[in-house]
Design an enzyme around this catalytic site. Sequence first.
Site, mmCIF file in Angstrom:
data_model
loop_
_atom_site.group_PDB
_atom_site.id
_atom_site.type_symbol
_atom_site.label_atom_id
_atom_site.label_comp_id
_atom_site.label_asym_id
_atom_site.label_seq_id
_atom_site.Cartn_x
_atom_site.Cartn_y
_atom_site.Cartn_z
ATOM 1 N N GLY A 6 69.787 7.737 85.882
ATOM 2 C CA GLY A 6 70.813 6.735 85.657
ATOM 3 C C GLY A 6 70.815 6.269 84.209
ATOM 4 O O GLY A 6 70.119 6.817 83.355
ATOM 5 N N GLY A 7 71.607 5.257 83.928
ATOM 6 C CA GLY A 7 71.795 4.770 82.569
ATOM 7 C C GLY A 7 70.546 4.247 81.901
ATOM 8 O O GLY A 7 70.132 4.739 80.855
ATOM 9 N N GLU A 8 69.926 3.242 82.496
ATOM 10 C CA GLU A 8 68.738 2.628 81.895
ATOM 11 C C GLU A 8 67.515 2.774 82.778
ATOM 12 O O GLU A 8 66.542 2.078 82.593
ATOM 13 C CB GLU A 8 68.948 1.122 81.672
ATOM 14 C CG GLU A 8 70.304 0.662 81.352
ATOM 15 C CD GLU A 8 70.380 -0.848 81.222
ATOM 16 O OE1 GLU A 8 69.861 -1.574 82.081
ATOM 17 O OE2 GLU A 8 70.974 -1.281 80.240
ATOM 18 N N GLU A 9 67.581 3.648 83.727
ATOM 19 C CA GLU A 9 66.483 3.777 84.676
ATOM 20 C C GLU A 9 65.745 5.101 84.473
ATOM 21 O O GLU A 9 66.343 6.123 84.164
ATOM 22 C CB GLU A 9 67.005 3.687 86.108
ATOM 23 C CG GLU A 9 67.604 2.322 86.414
ATOM 24 C CD GLU A 9 68.287 2.280 87.757
ATOM 25 O OE1 GLU A 9 68.591 3.346 88.318
ATOM 26 O OE2 GLU A 9 68.515 1.170 88.245
ATOM 27 N N PHE A 10 64.444 5.027 84.673
ATOM 28 C CA PHE A 10 63.589 6.196 84.560
ATOM 29 C C PHE A 10 62.715 6.270 85.801
ATOM 30 O O PHE A 10 62.395 5.250 86.412
ATOM 31 C CB PHE A 10 62.692 6.099 83.318
ATOM 32 C CG PHE A 10 63.460 6.152 82.039
ATOM 33 C CD1 PHE A 10 63.606 7.365 81.370
ATOM 34 C CD2 PHE A 10 64.036 5.024 81.501
ATOM 35 C CE1 PHE A 10 64.320 7.423 80.182
ATOM 36 C CE2 PHE A 10 64.756 5.074 80.320
ATOM 37 C CZ PHE A 10 64.899 6.275 79.651
#
Length: 93
Positions: A6-10
């Site tokens: 996702g965008g800001e997820e790891f």
Amino acid sequence: FVGRYGGEEFIICLPETTRNQASAIAERIRTAIASKPICLTESNENIYVTVSMGITTWSPEQKEGIENLIKGADRFLYEAKRQGRNKICLTNF
């Protein structure tokens, strides 16, 4: 291994790691990120960032698949944010 999700997820996958070990690793990461300023080159200002994490654990005996494991971690990530950010929330899945 680490992967962007996702965008800001790891996602950080830690095979053969116990719940307590995963929690300790997450806490070291959280503390390291929060303690290091990032210097903005144009203004020469320092900013600090934080990280919130949701942790789930899995064992081969469990019937839940990888999708449910990720959903559980995501649910606990948002719980950490709801509790004020810069936190770790975990459970056995």
